[in-house]
Design a protein around this motif. Sequence first.
Motif, PDB file in Angstrom:
ATOM      1  N   HIS A   1      -3.848 -13.596  24.426  1.00  0.00           N
ATOM      2  CA  HIS A   1      -4.558 -12.409  24.908  1.00  0.00           C
ATOM      3  C   HIS A   1      -4.167 -12.113  26.283  1.00  0.00           C
ATOM      4  O   HIS A   1      -4.449 -11.106  26.832  1.00  0.00           O
ATOM      5  CB  HIS A   1      -5.978 -12.149  24.283  1.00  0.00           C
ATOM      6  CG  HIS A   1      -6.225 -12.261  23.029  1.00  0.00           C
ATOM      7  ND1 HIS A   1      -5.388 -11.298  22.075  1.00  0.00           N
ATOM      8  CD2 HIS A   1      -6.682 -13.192  22.107  1.00  0.00           C
ATOM      9  CE1 HIS A   1      -5.662 -11.728  20.815  1.00  0.00           C
ATOM     10  NE2 HIS A   1      -6.585 -12.779  20.672  1.00  0.00           N
TER      11      HIS A   1
ATOM     12  N   GLN B   1      -8.714  -4.229  23.221  1.00  0.00           N
ATOM     13  CA  GLN B   1      -7.401  -4.706  22.900  1.00  0.00           C
ATOM     14  C   GLN B   1      -6.268  -3.723  22.806  1.00  0.00           C
ATOM     15  O   GLN B   1      -6.480  -2.649  22.618  1.00  0.00           O
ATOM     16  CB  GLN B   1      -7.273  -5.454  21.590  1.00  0.00           C
ATOM     17  CG  GLN B   1      -8.264  -6.602  21.595  1.00  0.00           C
ATOM     18  CD  GLN B   1      -7.698  -7.746  22.180  1.00  0.00           C
ATOM     19  OE1 GLN B   1      -6.457  -8.272  22.036  1.00  0.00           O
ATOM     20  NE2 GLN B   1      -8.389  -8.644  23.323  1.00  0.00           N
TER      21      GLN B   1
ATOM     22  N   ARG C   1      -1.992  -3.163  22.102  1.00  0.00           N
ATOM     23  CA  ARG C   1      -0.535  -3.478  21.553  1.00  0.00           C
ATOM     24  C   ARG C   1       0.543  -3.039  22.487  1.00  0.00           C
ATOM     25  O   ARG C   1       0.699  -1.926  22.579  1.00  0.00           O
ATOM     26  CB  ARG C   1      -0.400  -3.226  19.996  1.00  0.00           C
ATOM     27  CG  ARG C   1      -1.547  -3.632  19.252  1.00  0.00           C
ATOM     28  CD  ARG C   1      -1.556  -3.177  17.932  1.00  0.00           C
ATOM     29  NE  ARG C   1      -0.254  -3.516  17.131  1.00  0.00           N
ATOM     30  CZ  ARG C   1       0.850  -2.734  16.705  1.00  0.00           C
ATOM     31  NH1 ARG C   1       0.632  -1.225  16.972  1.00  0.00           N
ATOM     32  NH2 ARG C   1       1.759  -3.019  15.999  1.00  0.00           N
TER      33      ARG C   1
ATOM     34  N   THR D   1      -0.139  -8.363  21.173  1.00  0.00           N
ATOM     35  CA  THR D   1      -1.710  -7.942  21.555  1.00  0.00           C
ATOM     36  C   THR D   1      -2.053  -8.724  22.825  1.00  0.00           C
ATOM     37  O   THR D   1      -1.794  -9.604  22.707  1.00  0.00           O
ATOM     38  CB  THR D   1      -2.637  -8.189  20.058  1.00  0.00           C
ATOM     39  OG1 THR D   1      -1.957  -7.636  19.092  1.00  0.00           O
ATOM     40  CG2 THR D   1      -3.753  -7.827  20.389  1.00  0.00           C
TER      41      THR D   1
ATOM     42  N   THR E   1      -4.909  -8.061  26.666  1.00  0.00           N
ATOM     43  CA  THR E   1      -5.676  -7.204  27.511  1.00  0.00           C
ATOM     44  C   THR E   1      -5.062  -7.117  28.964  1.00  0.00           C
ATOM     45  O   THR E   1      -5.751  -6.453  29.681  1.00  0.00           O
ATOM     46  CB  THR E   1      -6.934  -7.596  27.402  1.00  0.00           C
ATOM     47  OG1 THR E   1      -7.234  -9.275  28.066  1.00  0.00           O
ATOM     48  CG2 THR E   1      -7.737  -7.515  26.237  1.00  0.00           C
TER      49      THR E   1
END
Length: 491
Positions: A209, A274, A276, A289, A291
């Motif tokens: 992430h 979040q 994509r 995916t 941040t």
Amino acid sequence: MTLLTRRGFLAAGVAASAMVQFPRIGMAEPPAIGLRAASRTLDIDGRAASVWGLAGPSGQGLILDPGARFRVDLTNDLPEPTIIHWHGQIPPNAQDGVPDMPMPKLKPGETRSYDYAAIPGTYWMHSHIPKQEMRLLAAPLIVRSASDIAADRQEVVMFLHDFAFKSPEEVMEEIAGGHAPSGHEGMDHGAMPMKQPMAGMDHAGMSGHDMSGMSGMAAMQMDLNDYDWDAYLTNDRTLSDPEVIRVERDGRVLLRVVNAAAATVFWIDTGGVQARLVAVDGQGIQPLTGTRFGIAMAQRLDLEIELPGTGSWPILAIREGARERTGLILATAGAKVPKLTPLADQNAAAFDTDMAQEMRLIASDPLPAREVQTSRALMLGGTMQPYRWTIDDKVWGEHVPVTARSGERVEIMFHNMSMMGHPMHLHGHTFQVVEVNGRRFSGARRDTVYVPPMAMVTVALDAGEAARWMLHCHHMPHLETGMMTEFAITT
């Protein structure tokens, strides 16, 4: 300034009036879109700033609807000659927008017409005169597809700049004279120590992430930022007065990020929501995916965001190796909009020094497999003192072109032997990243690839129109000092 951000905006019936060098057939075409290179004034934290820009019918930049051709009449309303490059698009070479390759610059008051088949995706347009781009002579060029219409989502453009109140000539004089950025945190000339990553660490970030990565270069020093700009802008605004984009409850957003900065790499941080990543440089990838995603100069990111209920969500761009940041805010009606400071709590990491992010990007439509007919290795070099940046130890005018025949499969390997990263851009083509530091993979299709210090990156492409196409670093002070060559294609 309100940038072109709202869905369904600008039903652009784009057509261009005929011109001798760009003839067209037919009499029933709608009128051309008018685009002006002109001066404008920004409010930078309460101080007026005179900059340049590209004004379309509805503000800075253009948005084309699905299937529309790029038919534009460009007028130069500036006091000096200019020429505009349609970055990432593939027009006929005569319309590419490089001084004297082959068309001359537009004189003040002159108009030139353009007409070519536009490629859907997130693109931009800018002067191909480095000091003019440093004066913000750039704007978004968004070409929507049928799938964009069918997706029923709000489209938001995040257009990033670095800005100086000083003239580009003064900025270049300071850089070349050894001006050392403060980094605002005691950083020495933007340099950061490079540490060996811990064994077993996921270099793409925690659980995939956070894609900031870590460097695999031990005991090395790299120069991240060679100038401290006065401001960092999103859609012409700083974080003291950011643009607030009104969104729907549980809304779906396509965030089109363009790094139009002259010399700044950013991390895009979506904070508590979040995202994509679905495309880079206008080309689709297998979705990722996260941040936090890095973006070098001239690159673009398409981020799909599904908003949870109501509220406000800052989307920030943080300068690599430093604390400065800019951004915009997505907010539902009535939501409290937070006040944001222009400095983060701590320095951001260096961007993709081990290419962990780049190696996770997989093309959704890769180049078909073919035998390579032509290959070439290019050495990227340079020094801060003297301030000189080269390809194969040569500057523009001394360069040896990369050559190929039209239709050939070509591989170009960039080997960066300097301690600064270089976003390398090829005109007139998209390419696919196929190797990083000796590892082959089916990477993203792009028009600009970031090559960090001491790294080796190989790209593959099929040579297009027989012509001279520019190949250069998109760090404007590097380009200004000659870091460019050409891709010369014959029949």
